[in-house]
Each structure stands twice: as structure tokens, then as C-alpha cells.
Design an enzyme around this catalytic site. Sequence first.
Site, mmCIF file in Angstrom:
data_model
loop_
_atom_site.group_PDB
_atom_site.id
_atom_site.type_symbol
_atom_site.label_atom_id
_atom_site.label_comp_id
_atom_site.label_asym_id
_atom_site.label_seq_id
_atom_site.Cartn_x
_atom_site.Cartn_y
_atom_site.Cartn_z
ATOM 1 N N ALA A 234 -32.000 -21.458 -9.356
ATOM 2 C CA ALA A 234 -33.186 -22.077 -9.975
ATOM 3 C C ALA A 234 -33.097 -23.600 -10.022
ATOM 4 O O ALA A 234 -34.009 -24.257 -10.519
ATOM 5 C CB ALA A 234 -33.374 -21.519 -11.386
ATOM 6 N N SER B 183 -36.945 -13.300 4.333
ATOM 7 C CA SER B 183 -37.378 -14.374 5.224
ATOM 8 C C SER B 183 -37.980 -13.770 6.482
ATOM 9 O O SER B 183 -37.652 -12.623 6.840
ATOM 10 C CB SER B 183 -36.169 -15.237 5.601
ATOM 11 O OG SER B 183 -36.507 -16.155 6.617
ATOM 12 N N GLY C 94 -35.726 -26.242 -5.003
ATOM 13 C CA GLY C 94 -36.571 -25.521 -4.042
ATOM 14 C C GLY C 94 -37.423 -24.402 -4.623
ATOM 15 O O GLY C 94 -38.101 -24.566 -5.651
ATOM 16 N N GLY D 268 -41.827 -17.755 5.822
ATOM 17 C CA GLY D 268 -41.396 -18.515 6.987
ATOM 18 C C GLY D 268 -40.887 -19.856 6.478
ATOM 19 O O GLY D 268 -40.342 -19.966 5.372
ATOM 20 N N TYR E 230 -27.444 -16.054 9.840
ATOM 21 C CA TYR E 230 -28.432 -16.198 8.753
ATOM 22 C C TYR E 230 -29.463 -15.072 8.859
ATOM 23 O O TYR E 230 -29.798 -14.421 7.861
ATOM 24 C CB TYR E 230 -29.117 -17.570 8.806
ATOM 25 C CG TYR E 230 -30.189 -17.697 7.746
ATOM 26 C CD1 TYR E 230 -29.851 -17.768 6.389
ATOM 27 C CD2 TYR E 230 -31.548 -17.699 8.088
ATOM 28 C CE1 TYR E 230 -30.841 -17.847 5.408
ATOM 29 C CE2 TYR E 230 -32.535 -17.779 7.110
ATOM 30 C CZ TYR E 230 -32.179 -17.845 5.775
ATOM 31 O OH TYR E 230 -33.152 -17.911 4.801
ATOM 32 N N LYS F 143 -30.542 -11.914 6.168
ATOM 33 C CA LYS F 143 -31.890 -11.615 5.669
ATOM 34 C C LYS F 143 -32.345 -10.222 6.131
ATOM 35 O O LYS F 143 -33.144 -9.576 5.443
ATOM 36 C CB LYS F 143 -32.879 -12.706 6.080
ATOM 37 C CG LYS F 143 -32.600 -14.034 5.359
ATOM 38 C CD LYS F 143 -32.704 -13.900 3.828
ATOM 39 C CE LYS F 143 -32.466 -15.185 3.076
ATOM 40 N NZ LYS F 143 -32.519 -15.018 1.613
ATOM 41 N N ARG G 185 -25.272 -23.141 -9.546
ATOM 42 C CA ARG G 185 -23.978 -23.807 -9.759
ATOM 43 C C ARG G 185 -24.184 -25.148 -10.450
ATOM 44 O O ARG G 185 -23.404 -25.548 -11.280
ATOM 45 C CB ARG G 185 -23.267 -23.983 -8.413
ATOM 46 C CG ARG G 185 -22.811 -22.661 -7.811
ATOM 47 C CD ARG G 185 -22.448 -22.816 -6.361
ATOM 48 N NE ARG G 185 -23.596 -23.316 -5.588
ATOM 49 C CZ ARG G 185 -23.582 -23.564 -4.297
ATOM 50 N NH1 ARG G 185 -22.475 -23.376 -3.600
ATOM 51 N NH2 ARG G 185 -24.662 -24.004 -3.674
HETATM 52 P P1 NAP Z 1 -32.712 -24.825 -1.624
HETATM 53 O O1 NAP Z 1 -33.771 -25.794 -1.995
HETATM 54 O O2 NAP Z 1 -31.503 -25.304 -0.911
HETATM 55 O O3 NAP Z 1 -32.287 -24.027 -2.938
HETATM 56 C C1 NAP Z 1 -31.265 -23.058 -2.896
HETATM 57 C C2 NAP Z 1 -30.900 -22.658 -4.310
HETATM 58 O O4 NAP Z 1 -29.860 -21.651 -4.237
HETATM 59 C C3 NAP Z 1 -30.347 -23.816 -5.099
HETATM 60 O O5 NAP Z 1 -30.877 -23.762 -6.406
HETATM 61 C C4 NAP Z 1 -28.844 -23.548 -5.134
HETATM 62 O O6 NAP Z 1 -28.318 -24.002 -6.380
HETATM 63 C C5 NAP Z 1 -28.811 -22.028 -5.085
HETATM 64 N N1 NAP Z 1 -27.532 -21.519 -4.592
HETATM 65 C C6 NAP Z 1 -26.980 -21.661 -3.352
HETATM 66 N N2 NAP Z 1 -25.771 -21.088 -3.322
HETATM 67 C C7 NAP Z 1 -25.563 -20.554 -4.552
HETATM 68 C C8 NAP Z 1 -24.493 -19.854 -5.141
HETATM 69 N N3 NAP Z 1 -23.383 -19.555 -4.447
HETATM 70 N N4 NAP Z 1 -24.601 -19.446 -6.438
HETATM 71 C C9 NAP Z 1 -25.698 -19.749 -7.160
HETATM 72 N N5 NAP Z 1 -26.760 -20.407 -6.656
HETATM 73 C C10 NAP Z 1 -26.679 -20.820 -5.372
HETATM 74 O O7 NAP Z 1 -33.312 -23.678 -0.679
HETATM 75 P P2 NAP Z 1 -34.645 -22.769 -0.788
HETATM 76 O O8 NAP Z 1 -35.417 -22.982 0.447
HETATM 77 O O9 NAP Z 1 -35.302 -22.965 -2.093
HETATM 78 O O10 NAP Z 1 -33.981 -21.324 -0.693
HETATM 79 C C11 NAP Z 1 -34.148 -20.326 -1.691
HETATM 80 C C12 NAP Z 1 -34.159 -18.954 -1.034
HETATM 81 O O11 NAP Z 1 -35.273 -18.842 -0.164
HETATM 82 C C13 NAP Z 1 -32.915 -18.650 -0.198
HETATM 83 O O12 NAP Z 1 -32.556 -17.296 -0.409
HETATM 84 C C14 NAP Z 1 -33.415 -18.846 1.230
HETATM 85 O O13 NAP Z 1 -32.676 -18.097 2.149
HETATM 86 C C15 NAP Z 1 -34.851 -18.348 1.092
HETATM 87 N N6 NAP Z 1 -35.764 -18.814 2.129
HETATM 88 C C16 NAP Z 1 -35.946 -20.146 2.364
HETATM 89 C C17 NAP Z 1 -36.817 -20.540 3.374
HETATM 90 C C18 NAP Z 1 -37.040 -21.985 3.706
HETATM 91 O O14 NAP Z 1 -37.553 -22.282 4.803
HETATM 92 N N7 NAP Z 1 -36.727 -22.923 2.842
HETATM 93 C C19 NAP Z 1 -37.501 -19.577 4.125
HETATM 94 C C20 NAP Z 1 -37.313 -18.235 3.846
HETATM 95 C C21 NAP Z 1 -36.455 -17.865 2.845
HETATM 96 P P3 NAP Z 1 -26.890 -24.699 -6.582
HETATM 97 O O15 NAP Z 1 -26.581 -25.459 -5.335
HETATM 98 O O16 NAP Z 1 -27.108 -25.558 -7.797
HETATM 99 O O17 NAP Z 1 -25.953 -23.559 -6.845
#
Ligand code: NAP
Length: 262
Positions: free
Chosen positions: A14, A144, A17, A188, A157, A161, A38
Amino acid sequence: MGNLNGKIVFITGASAGIGAATAFAFAREGARLLLAARRRDRLESLAAELKQAGAADVHTVALDVRNRAAVASTIEALPSDWKAIDVLVNNAGLSRGLEKLYVGNIEDWEEMIDTNVKGLLYVTRAVVPGMVERNSGHVINLGSTAGDQTYPNGAVYCATKAAERAINDGLRQDLLGTAVRVTTVDPGMVETDFSLVRFHGDSERAAKVYQDLTPLTPEDVAETIVWTAARPAHVNIARVLMTSIDQANSLLFNRRQQTGLR
Ligand code: NAP
């Protein structure tokens, strides 16, 4: 929207993103927010803003979802008035690297598998028994388009997913006969820190990912997550696959400089 007022919503990842945007979207519905990541400092600075945005209450926990023992003990140690989780958003996740499988970095693979697959399983295993006991709850997993269709240089990756999708479907089958709902929201391209993390902080390379197209915003995804949670209790949205208008699937994009379209 449906009555999410006062509901306990647990969001992993949380601090940034999609997870942070989802926290704001649930805050506007008057939910009580249990936030994990974290980077606890980030969660704490979000907490005040979330209360202003309408959250009934906010509780933050520093948690690395890869740490199986920490996941179990953190959930176990929640204050009693935070234990009855109504909605779990399994959002914590990341990609690392973009290269051919046969030269891929094995540490990157392990980090993705440990976070996106094993971390999601640990949190689910810790939270869902309480939902079953109360015969009430909703698990919303972040999938995803990458789980729908593998793209070159992203096999691991995409595999995480695809695993998320299998876990989502298996959990829904295993919960049949209870009132606990299971949903996967599969976006996406969304403009977040995702690409910056994927490229280990290379901001120039990350910016190119979103060049000449309009990606989804984290708020687009957050609204969809809240919409699935706000359906009447007997309605289970199994899956939402969503992209921006400039993306057709995980392989096909409309980059305006190249296509000349709009
Ligand atoms: P982001 O902005 O990098 O945010 C990722 C979040 O996950 C951060 O809050 C991070 O918090 C947390 N995180 C990562 N590793 C962690 C761990 N080991 N333990 C606890 N928290 C952890 O990326 P986002 O795009 O919002 O991604 C969120 C989700 O959406 C992911 O599952 C990603 O695969 C999915 N997604 C993203 C996209 C895209 O294009 N952006 C598309 C499809 C799906 P901390 O670093 O503070 O721990």
C-alpha cells in the site's frame, strides 16, 4: 457504491502505486484501512491523508510478504478490533529485469517468485481462515495481462502472474459453499514505480515504457477494485481484464510516433 463503510480492508503493497491509490479509493467509501508494505514511513505519511479522504481508521504494519514467519505473526498479532478482515487486496508485487530467459538474473527470478507467488500465498493462508470462520470476506488479487499472455523477455514475471491466476481460480473453487468471494483484477500497463523497480532504478529506461501512449493510471485500477468489492454480497466478479485504449493485449500497443494513430 455498496456499503463499504466501516469495513476492514487489508491492502498489501500500500506504500505506492496501485496499492496506495486503492487505499484512497476505499478511504472515500469510509472503510477502515489496514496497510502493509516494507516502507512503513511511507504508509505512515499516507495515513493522515487517508483519514482526511474519509477513511474511518488506518492501521499500518511494516511487512515483507516474502517472510513467511513475519506474515503469520503480523496477522496473528493484529489488535483484536483489526482482526476481522473483510477485504484482502493482495497487491504487493514487482517485476525485475527484462531479458531473455536463458541469460536472466536468477536473483531477479527468485525475488519475483518469492513476492508475487509465495508472498501472496502466505498472506492468503493467514487471512482466509478467519473469513471462512466468519463466512464473510473478499479476496482481490492483482493479476496482469502478463498472466494472460506471455511477452518476450518477461517469461518469469509472466509466469508469476499466470500462477496468480491459477491460485485465484483454485481459491474460488475451494471456497465454494462459503460466502467468501475471490476476484482477480488484471491490468495492462499502469504508470507507477513498476518500471523503475523492474529496471533497478534506471529512470530513463523506465520512462520509455510509457512513451507515446496513454497508460492506465493507478486510480483506474483502484476504482475497479473497489467496484468489485461493492457488488452485492451474492455477486462474485471472477476476473477483470483491463487495459488503456492504447493497449490491445500484453504484446500490442499503439505508440503514436510509430503508428501515426491519434
Ligand atoms: P509499485 O508502484 O512499484 O508498487 C508496488 C508495491 O508493492 C509497493 O507498495 C511495494 O512496497 C510493495 N511491495 C513490493 N515488494 C514487497 C514485499 N516483498 N513485501 C511487501 N510489499 C512489497 O508497483 P504497482 O504497479 O503499483 O504494482 C502493484 C501490483 O500491480 C503488483 O502486483 C504488480 O505486479 C501489479 N501490476 C502492475 C502493473 C503495472 O503496469 N504497473 C500491471 C499489471 C499488474 P514496499 O517497497 O514499501 O514494500
